[in-house]
Structures are given as C-alpha cells and as structure tokens.
Design an enzyme around this catalytic site. Structure first.
Site, PDB file in Angstrom:
ATOM      1  CB  VAL A 264      -0.916   0.005   1.157  1.00 54.99           C
ATOM      2  CG1 VAL A 264      -1.757   1.328   1.479  1.00 54.99           C
ATOM      3  CG2 VAL A 264      -1.787  -1.175   1.051  1.00 54.99           C
ATOM      4  CD  GLU A 269      -1.239   6.251  -0.419  1.00 52.18           C
ATOM      5  OE1 GLU A 269      -0.270   6.991  -0.493  1.00 52.18           O
ATOM      6  OE2 GLU A 269      -1.416   5.269  -0.189  1.00 52.18           O
ATOM      7  CG  ASP A 311      -5.013  16.239 -48.647  1.00 50.66           C
ATOM      8  OD1 ASP A 311      -5.673  16.644 -47.664  1.00 50.66           O
ATOM      9  OD2 ASP A 311      -5.399  15.755 -49.662  1.00 50.66           O
TER      10      ASP A 311
END
Length: 334
Positions: A264, A269, A311
C-alpha cells in the site's frame, strides 16, 4: 411545372410529428451519472486506490484508509465537476444558436426556426446563409456553395437547378451545414436531421471509440509501480519468513500484514491529486480564453500535438475571414 406553393401548415405539422425536428440528436446523451462513471471507468489508479483502502482497513490502518478514501473522492469529484460544467456550457451554447429560415407555406414566405423544417418544405436561401437541410434546387441564380464542411475542399462549387424532381444529380443538390457564398435559390427539402449527409457523419463521429493517451500512460505507470511494489513486498516477506523459522500461524499473519502494508505504501496517493490539479489548471486557463474542455484528459492530447499533416491547405489558409486593415478617422491601421 414546379410547385413552389409549399406545404400547408396542417401538412407541415403532420410531417413534423412523423419525421421529428430538424436537428442533430446526441447519440450518446451524457447524463450526470455517465459523467461520474466516466471518472472511474478504465481508470486503473482509482481501482488501485480503492483496493489500497480496503487492504488498509483489513490490516487495521484506518487513518490511512480514510486518507485514501478522501483522495478518491477528491480525484473523482474534481473530474466530475469540471466535465459536468463543460457539458452544461456546451448544451447552453446549442440552445442559444437558433437559426431562422425562410420557407414558403400556404403560398406565403414566412420565417420559422430551422429545427421546424420538414421534408417537402420549400425554402428560400440567399448569399451568406447556412443551408439547414439536404435540398433539391428548384430555382437558382448564380448559385455557388462552399461544401468544405463535408468535403474539406474550400473551392466554391457552382450549383444548378434541377430539370426534374425525380431525376437529378449532385450538382442539383445542396447539403445541410454548407454555406451559400454567392447567389440565391429556392429549394425543396429532401432530408432533415440525422437523415442528412451531415447527420450521418455526426452519427459516425459520436459513436466512435475515443482513446485518451494520458489515461493510457497513467494506467501503464500505475501498473509498473504496482508490479515493483508487490515484487519488493513479497521478497521482503519471504526473507522475514526464512530468517524467523520455524514457521507458525502467528508469524505468517504478521508477515502478511507487513507485506500488505508495504504494498500500500509503495504507491504515492498524492500522484492522482497532483495530476488532476495540473489538468484542472490547464482547463481553467483554456476557459479564460473562451475554449471549453469537456474532458480534462484532452488537455494532454492538445499539448502533445507537434505536427499536423493535411492536404487541405486551401481550407486551412482561406477557410476564414480575417481583418487585415481597418480604415478609421481617415487613417489606415494594420
């Protein structure tokens, strides 16, 4: 003999019910719920944060879990409110633009909103007007049309009146969204709304799947970080188990908690918060220049564009009018 008397009001009302309004429908109507789900869908970072929150609760780190939950809410809310405001602004702009057309009904010229035009209507068009529907030209005088919106070619196209309402060619037709640059004409509406050539293109574009480069890159980075974090955490757990032999259930649980906690903590975070703040700042600066961004991830797409290959040089270089000199108070200003 061509009938230029037009429809009766009664017949026009009946056809309006049958064919619907002459407008481009939103194929993918964006509701608040869809905007909210869009913040989560295919967003691996949000999935990862949610998993980290559940794991933190499981190992008893409630403070960390609530912090991660706050980050999830912040990230999702920031994206939701930005995109919701943009969608509302775009919807409001659409309502403000209500073009008016001249039609012949009951043998009289009247003005109606272009969305009320129905197939069979006889409309009168002049220089500078945008064509509101696909039509067949019944009468024309020196008519030239710019069809760049459909073909990409800025060169004016000369149009001619049709000799028959049953046998006609493309040169006898004018199309929704194109512009009359010279002359005038009286035309009969053939198709309206999504049945027009412009409507068919709009339908194809709105249903096309759009890939967001930024989200793809963020997901890739997140997966890379998770892979490294999990690998290091698992190796650390294995070392702890080997060095603390013999094995026991209590030892295994303690090592598992350490492995989960390391996994974790390996993911920053604050990363999605910084990312969202940067995109929101870019969207705000664009809004100050009157450019509405309905997806914050589009900011990155605009930023990474380095070369545009085309183009259609005529359309790009001459597709708009620009004031080069202004004569005021007997003076010429550049």
């Amino acid at each position: 003999m061509k009938n230029l008397n037009g429809l009766t009001e009664k017949e026009a009302e009946k056809r309006l019910k049958d064919y619907g309004f002459n407008e481009l429908k939103e194929i993918l109507h964006i509701s608040p719920l869809k905007i909210l789900l869009r913040q989560v869908k295919n967003n691996f970072v949000v999935y990862l944060l949610f998993a980290a929150m559940l794991i933190s609760l499981f190992v008893g780190k409630s403070v960390t879990a609530y912090t991660i939950l706050a980050v999830i809410i912040l990230v999702v809310s920031a994206g939701f409110f930005q995109e919701y405001r943009a969608e509302k602004a775009i919807a409001a702009l659409k309502k403000m633009i209500m073009p008016i057309s001249i039609v012949i009904r009951d043998d009289k010229e009247i003005e109606i909103t272009s969305r009320e035009i129905v197939p069979g209507d006889i409309i009168v068009l002049r220089t500078g007007e945008k064509i509101p529907a696909d039509c067949l030209i019944l009468e024309a005088k020196e008519l030239r049309v710019n069809e760049a919106v459909l073909t990409g070619e800025s060169q004016e196209i000369k149009k001619f009146e049709s000799k028959s309402e049953k046998d006609y060619k493309k040169e006898n037709q004018i199309f929704m969204g194109t512009l009359i640059v010279n002359g005038r004409c009286i035309a009969k509406v053939l198709h309206t709304g999504m049945n027009t050539e412009f409507g068919k293109i709009a339908g194809m574009i709105s249903t096309a799947e759009k890939e967001l480069p930024l989200q793809k890159k963020v997901n890739s980075i997140a997966k890379y970080m998770v892979s490294i974090g999990l690998t290091v955490s698992i190796l650390t757990g294995l070392v702890m188990l080997i060095r603390n032999a013999p094995l026991s259930y209590e030892l295994f649980i303690e090592v598992l908690i350490v492995v989960i906690a390391l996994s974790v903590s390996a993911f920053p975070e604050g990363f999605p918060v910084v990312l969202m703040s940067t995109l929101a700042s870019g969207a705000y600066r664009m809004a100050k220049k009157n450019a509405i961004i309905n997806r914050m991830s589009i900011m990155e797409t605009l930023g990474e564009t380095t070369v545009i290959c085309s183009d259609k040089t005529g359309t790009i270089t001459t597709g708009e009018m620009t004031a080069k000199k202004i004569f005021c108070d007997n003076k010429l200003f550049e």
